[in-house]
Design an enzyme around this catalytic site. Structure first.
Site, PDB file in Angstrom:
ATOM      1  N   LYS A 190      31.788  92.435  61.520  1.00 38.88           N
ATOM      2  CA  LYS A 190      30.422  91.986  62.286  1.00 38.88           C
ATOM      3  C   LYS A 190      29.764  93.115  62.894  1.00 38.88           C
ATOM      4  O   LYS A 190      30.452  94.096  63.365  1.00 38.88           O
ATOM      5  CB  LYS A 190      30.962  90.775  63.257  1.00 38.88           C
ATOM      6  CG  LYS A 190      31.411  89.489  62.423  1.00 38.88           C
ATOM      7  CD  LYS A 190      31.958  88.349  63.398  1.00 38.88           C
ATOM      8  CE  LYS A 190      32.491  87.113  62.687  1.00 38.88           C
ATOM      9  NZ  LYS A 190      32.839  86.092  63.578  1.00 38.88           N
TER      10      LYS A 190
ATOM     11  N   HIS B 206      35.083  88.908  60.323  1.00 36.11           N
ATOM     12  CA  HIS B 206      35.209  87.460  59.540  1.00 36.11           C
ATOM     13  C   HIS B 206      36.137  87.398  58.427  1.00 36.11           C
ATOM     14  O   HIS B 206      36.327  88.547  57.732  1.00 36.11           O
ATOM     15  CB  HIS B 206      33.491  87.299  58.975  1.00 36.11           C
ATOM     16  CG  HIS B 206      33.852  85.848  58.106  1.00 36.11           C
ATOM     17  ND1 HIS B 206      33.868  84.467  58.434  1.00 36.11           N
ATOM     18  CD2 HIS B 206      33.821  85.843  56.674  1.00 36.11           C
ATOM     19  CE1 HIS B 206      33.883  83.924  57.482  1.00 36.11           C
ATOM     20  NE2 HIS B 206      34.140  84.554  56.209  1.00 36.11           N
TER      21      HIS B 206
ATOM     22  N   TYR C  37      27.024  80.453  57.291  1.00 37.43           N
ATOM     23  CA  TYR C  37      27.629  79.624  58.122  1.00 37.43           C
ATOM     24  C   TYR C  37      27.138  78.083  58.655  1.00 37.43           C
ATOM     25  O   TYR C  37      27.322  77.546  59.276  1.00 37.43           O
ATOM     26  CB  TYR C  37      27.561  80.177  59.744  1.00 37.43           C
ATOM     27  CG  TYR C  37      28.570  81.407  60.155  1.00 37.43           C
ATOM     28  CD1 TYR C  37      29.743  81.309  59.940  1.00 37.43           C
ATOM     29  CD2 TYR C  37      27.905  82.706  60.381  1.00 37.43           C
ATOM     30  CE1 TYR C  37      30.574  82.219  60.248  1.00 37.43           C
ATOM     31  CE2 TYR C  37      28.698  83.758  60.630  1.00 37.43           C
ATOM     32  CZ  TYR C  37      30.063  83.591  60.623  1.00 37.43           C
ATOM     33  OH  TYR C  37      30.975  84.609  60.904  1.00 37.43           O
TER      34      TYR C  37
ATOM     35  N   ASN D 268      33.896  88.694  68.203  1.00 41.07           N
ATOM     36  CA  ASN D 268      35.252  88.724  67.650  1.00 41.07           C
ATOM     37  C   ASN D 268      35.310  89.593  66.434  1.00 41.07           C
ATOM     38  O   ASN D 268      36.505  89.466  65.630  1.00 41.07           O
ATOM     39  CB  ASN D 268      35.946  87.383  67.488  1.00 41.07           C
ATOM     40  CG  ASN D 268      35.174  86.540  66.546  1.00 41.07           C
ATOM     41  OD1 ASN D 268      34.270  87.188  65.766  1.00 41.07           O
ATOM     42  ND2 ASN D 268      35.746  85.290  66.385  1.00 41.07           N
TER      43      ASN D 268
ATOM     44  N   GLU E 186      31.771  82.699  49.306  1.00 38.84           N
ATOM     45  CA  GLU E 186      31.077  83.799  50.137  1.00 38.84           C
ATOM     46  C   GLU E 186      31.019  85.048  49.534  1.00 38.84           C
ATOM     47  O   GLU E 186      30.053  85.729  49.640  1.00 38.84           O
ATOM     48  CB  GLU E 186      32.165  84.113  51.483  1.00 38.84           C
ATOM     49  CG  GLU E 186      31.990  82.637  52.319  1.00 38.84           C
ATOM     50  CD  GLU E 186      33.059  82.670  53.473  1.00 38.84           C
ATOM     51  OE1 GLU E 186      33.571  83.542  53.434  1.00 38.84           O
ATOM     52  OE2 GLU E 186      33.034  81.547  54.337  1.00 38.84           O
TER      53      GLU E 186
HETATM   54  P1  IDP Z   1      36.638  82.027  62.462  1.00 43.50           P
HETATM   55  O1  IDP Z   1      35.482  83.149  62.137  1.00 43.50           O
HETATM   56  O2  IDP Z   1      37.970  82.371  63.058  1.00 43.50           O
HETATM   57  O3  IDP Z   1      36.935  81.346  60.948  1.00 43.50           O
HETATM   58  P2  IDP Z   1      35.040  79.610  62.870  1.00 43.50           P
HETATM   59  O4  IDP Z   1      35.302  78.533  63.697  1.00 43.50           O
HETATM   60  O5  IDP Z   1      34.791  79.534  61.495  1.00 43.50           O
HETATM   61  O6  IDP Z   1      36.004  80.765  63.294  1.00 43.50           O
HETATM   62  O7  IDP Z   1      33.678  79.989  63.650  1.00 43.50           O
HETATM   63  C1  IDP Z   1      32.833  81.231  63.133  1.00 43.50           C
HETATM   64  C2  IDP Z   1      32.546  82.000  64.162  1.00 43.50           C
HETATM   65  O8  IDP Z   1      31.500  81.500  64.934  1.00 43.50           O
HETATM   66  C3  IDP Z   1      33.516  82.799  64.845  1.00 43.50           C
HETATM   67  O9  IDP Z   1      34.111  83.746  64.281  1.00 43.50           O
HETATM   68  C4  IDP Z   1      32.780  83.169  66.068  1.00 43.50           C
HETATM   69  O10 IDP Z   1      32.072  84.300  65.923  1.00 43.50           O
HETATM   70  C5  IDP Z   1      31.666  82.044  66.396  1.00 43.50           C
HETATM   71  N1  IDP Z   1      32.002  80.973  67.090  1.00 43.50           N
HETATM   72  C6  IDP Z   1      32.704  80.100  66.754  1.00 43.50           C
HETATM   73  N2  IDP Z   1      33.177  79.273  68.113  1.00 43.50           N
HETATM   74  C7  IDP Z   1      32.321  79.809  68.913  1.00 43.50           C
HETATM   75  C8  IDP Z   1      32.029  79.315  70.285  1.00 43.50           C
HETATM   76  O11 IDP Z   1      32.647  78.487  70.910  1.00 43.50           O
HETATM   77  N3  IDP Z   1      31.266  80.057  70.918  1.00 43.50           N
HETATM   78  C9  IDP Z   1      30.520  81.345  70.439  1.00 43.50           C
HETATM   79  N4  IDP Z   1      30.643  81.490  68.948  1.00 43.50           N
HETATM   80  C10 IDP Z   1      31.604  80.808  68.513  1.00 43.50           C
HETATM   81 MG    MG Z   2      35.615  80.307  59.695  1.00 42.44          MG
END
Ligand code: IDP
Ligand code: MG
Length: 160
Positions: free
Chosen positions: A20, A126, A60, A123, A137
């Site tokens: 990212k 992805h 997303y 984070n 994807e």
């Molecule tokens: P993942 O990336 O671990 O699969 P997902 O639940 O698919 O997690 O969420 C996609 C992305 O959305 C996360 O990696 C993060 O960048 C963002 N995200 C998820 N939950 C939150 C939140 O509660 N606050 C802010 N960003 C979030």
């Molecule tokens: Mg995800």
């Protein structure tokens, strides 16, 4: 086809891994690619890319009803990302383990997020959550001609 060959073929999966914009800005590109490379998976696609909003929204789309969705789209389009396609037996779940929990504070030490990040909204990486989404994807982020089918020379040293 011999049945055992068919069985071996169906286990090969593809996953879409993306560094990212925070990972790119923080100079973590080499470090992150290196973890998948050292593990022994096969890289089949790689590019630096400024993602348009529409593509981020499509990627997303399952999260579009979440309150953080607009900020997530701003984050993913805030600078270039590194798009990767990786291939291997069990690569989808294994890559998720290498990446670690969504919230970096809960991610185990030794994982990418556990070692390199502190916030869910930053984070750094992805990874696809299923083989189906891996295919979806990769098709979304790459053109067919951007993907390479090749045979790494190390293969006999990774697989008996
Ligand atoms: P993942 O990336 O671990 O699969 P997902 O639940 O698919 O997690 O969420 C996609 C992305 O959305 C996360 O990696 C993060 O960048 C963002 N995200 C998820 N939950 C939150 C939140 O509660 N606050 C802010 N960003 C979030
Ligand atoms: Mg995800």
């Amino acid at each position: 086809f011999l049945p055992h060959l068919v069985a071996a073929m169906v286990e090969v999966e593809e996953t879409y891994i993306m560094i990212k914009p925070d990972g790119v800005q923080r100079g973590l590109v080499g470090e992150i690619i290196s973890r998948f490379e050292k593990k022994g998976f096969k890289l089949t696609g790689l590019k630096l890319f400024q993602c348009p909003k529409e593509l981020a929204q499509e990627h997303y789309k399952d999260l579009q009803s979440k309150p953080f969705f607009p900020k997530l789209i701003d984050y993913i389009t805030s600078g270039p990302v590194v798009c990767m396609a990786w291939e291997g037996v069990g690569v989808v779940a294994s890559a998720r383990k290498l990446i670690g929990a969504t919230n970096p504070l809960n991610a185990e030490p030794g994982t990418i997020r556990g070692d390199l990040a502190v916030q869910t909204g930053r984070n750094v990486v992805h990874g696809s959550d299923s083989p189906e989404n891996g295919k979806r994807e990769i098709a979304l982020w790459f053109k067919e001609e951007e993907l390479c089918e090749w045979a790494p020379v190390q293969e006999p040293w990774l697989k008996e």
